[in-house]
Design an enzyme around this catalytic site. Structure first.
Site, mmCIF file in Angstrom:
data_model
loop_
_atom_site.group_PDB
_atom_site.id
_atom_site.type_symbol
_atom_site.label_atom_id
_atom_site.label_comp_id
_atom_site.label_asym_id
_atom_site.label_seq_id
_atom_site.Cartn_x
_atom_site.Cartn_y
_atom_site.Cartn_z
ATOM 1 N N LYS A 164 0.859 -1.177 0.000
ATOM 2 C CA LYS A 164 0.000 0.000 0.000
ATOM 3 C C LYS A 164 0.902 1.235 0.000
ATOM 4 C CE LYS A 164 -4.079 -2.042 0.461
ATOM 5 N NZ LYS A 164 -5.196 -1.888 -0.490
ATOM 6 N N LYS A 263 -13.000 -8.384 -7.305
ATOM 7 C CA LYS A 263 -13.462 -8.759 -5.970
ATOM 8 C C LYS A 263 -14.933 -9.148 -6.051
ATOM 9 C CE LYS A 263 -10.179 -5.714 -3.616
ATOM 10 N NZ LYS A 263 -10.001 -4.443 -2.874
#
Length: 374
Positions: A164, A263
């Site tokens: 991240k 997802k």
């Protein structure tokens, strides 16, 4: 198939360590298990993945469970379901609310696979016995801590690592990991932390041989991503703004990306995900399975999807012990040489660990669905 009853189990699992992104931090996984019981006593399970705050998408855990109770379950109670693909059409008039829809739809898929006495993976055409998986690492306070974590996960067998990133926690962190792990499959995820004014910084990431840069710009943007992709050799991957196959078609038509993070929860469930996977394969777009810190039920659904042939890049699925000291299913998912085994038992292939689930359950609600059968 008729569904007689729904059980909504609200649970919260503590994370082993806080997970921080450019937009927020999670210290626990707060979720619902959606259990559907049909007329033959077959139980299907889905997991509601919406986060407590509307910082990833508009949905929240509280808004999504309200939609499930007030809109989706009443629709399910009104008809006989002949195949799980019907659920997407049944729910289609309801705008958005993809995570609420996915939680219910995936429970239906699980129930149908169990009725047919085969694994969910086989039911959706998956052929792999195991899948390669990667690991996602949240924002860290300093480079030293990040390097320790990367080393820890590499030692565990993960062959692909996602970092991240956010302003002031990007180039220095990526550079340090690349220098320490020159052959590691590495990628960066910005979670929409940048804009066009940050072009030179994003261009600088080109030199670190990244697999991709995920969602650098806004969650509704396609045009600026296309502008950026034309100027980078590194693949752009879209995440938050992909809710349907139409979004993938739009991104592909203007060149917004060369990869898609798929997802199940974000696109409304399995039927939508299968359409996206097939479109990506036909159009040579790299598609891979993302994660949302799922507990065991959600993880099992992800693994079934990732076992299809369209998925060649390691996803953000990880083993159960990546986030949790104990999971709510048995057997738990364990890493073996960078891979997770695809369950072969009926349905999602795992069962609820009732002792663990009870330990972390906050509430349980039962709703009868057999009053409106037609």
């Amino acid at each position: 198939m008729y569904f007689q009853k729904a059980r909504l189990i609200h649970a919260e699992l503590p994370l082993l360590a806080p997970f921080k992104t450019s937009y927020g931090e999670l210290k626990s996984k707060d979720f619902y298990i959606i259990e559907l019981i049909n007329e033959e006593g077959i139980h299907g399970y889905g997991e509601l993945e919406a986060f407590p705050l509307p910082d990833y998408t508009e949905e929240t855990l509280s808004s999504a469970i309200l939609i499930i109770k007030e809109q989706l379950l009443p629709l399910l109670a009104q008809r006989k379901i002949r195949k799980p693909e019907e659920i997407q059409e049944l729910f289609s008039w309801i705008q958005g609310n993809e995570m609420a829809k996915a939680a219910v739809e995936l429970a239906v898929w699980d129930a149908f696979a169990k009725m047919e006495k085969r694994s969910l993976a086989k039911m959706i055409g998956a052929t792999k016995e195991s899948i390669k998986v990667g690991v996602s690492i949240g924002l860290q306070q300093n480079v030293e801590t990040l390097l320790q974590l990367v080393n820890q996960y590499v030692d565990q067998g993960y062959e692909r690592v996602k970092l991240k990133i956010a302003p002031n926690k990007d180039i220095q962190f990526v550079e340090a990991v690349r220098k320490s792990f020159p052959k590691l499959s590495l990628m960066a995820d910005a979670n929409s932390a940048y804009n066009r004014e940050d072009f030179l910084l994003l261009k600088e990431l080109d030199q670190y041989d990244l697999e991709m840069i995920e969602q650098p710009f806004g969650t509704k943007d396609f045009v600026d991503h296309a502008w950026l992709q034309k100027q980078l050799k590194t693949r752009i991957c879209l995440d938050e703004n992909i809710r349907s196959v139409k979004d993938v078609e739009q991104a592909h038509s203007i060149g917004s990306c060369r990869a898609i993070n798929l997802k199940l929860a974000r696109v409304g469930g399995m039927s939508s995900a299968l359409k996206i996977a097939e479109y990506c394969a036909l159009n040579e777009i790299l598609v891979w399975c993302g994660g949302m810190l799922e507990a065991g039920v959600g993880r099992a659904h992800n693994i079934a999807l990732a076992a299809r042939n369209e998925f060649v890049f390691p996803g953000d699925i990880s083993a159960s012990n990546r986030f949790f000291a104990e999971d709510i299913v048995t057997p738990a998912f364990e890493l073996n040489q960078g891979r997770l085994k695809v369950p072969t038992n009926e349905g999602i292939g795992v069962t609820l660990d009732l002792k663990v689930l009870k330990k972390y359950t906050k509430s349980t609600e039962e709703i009868l669905l057999n009053k409106g059968w037609s």
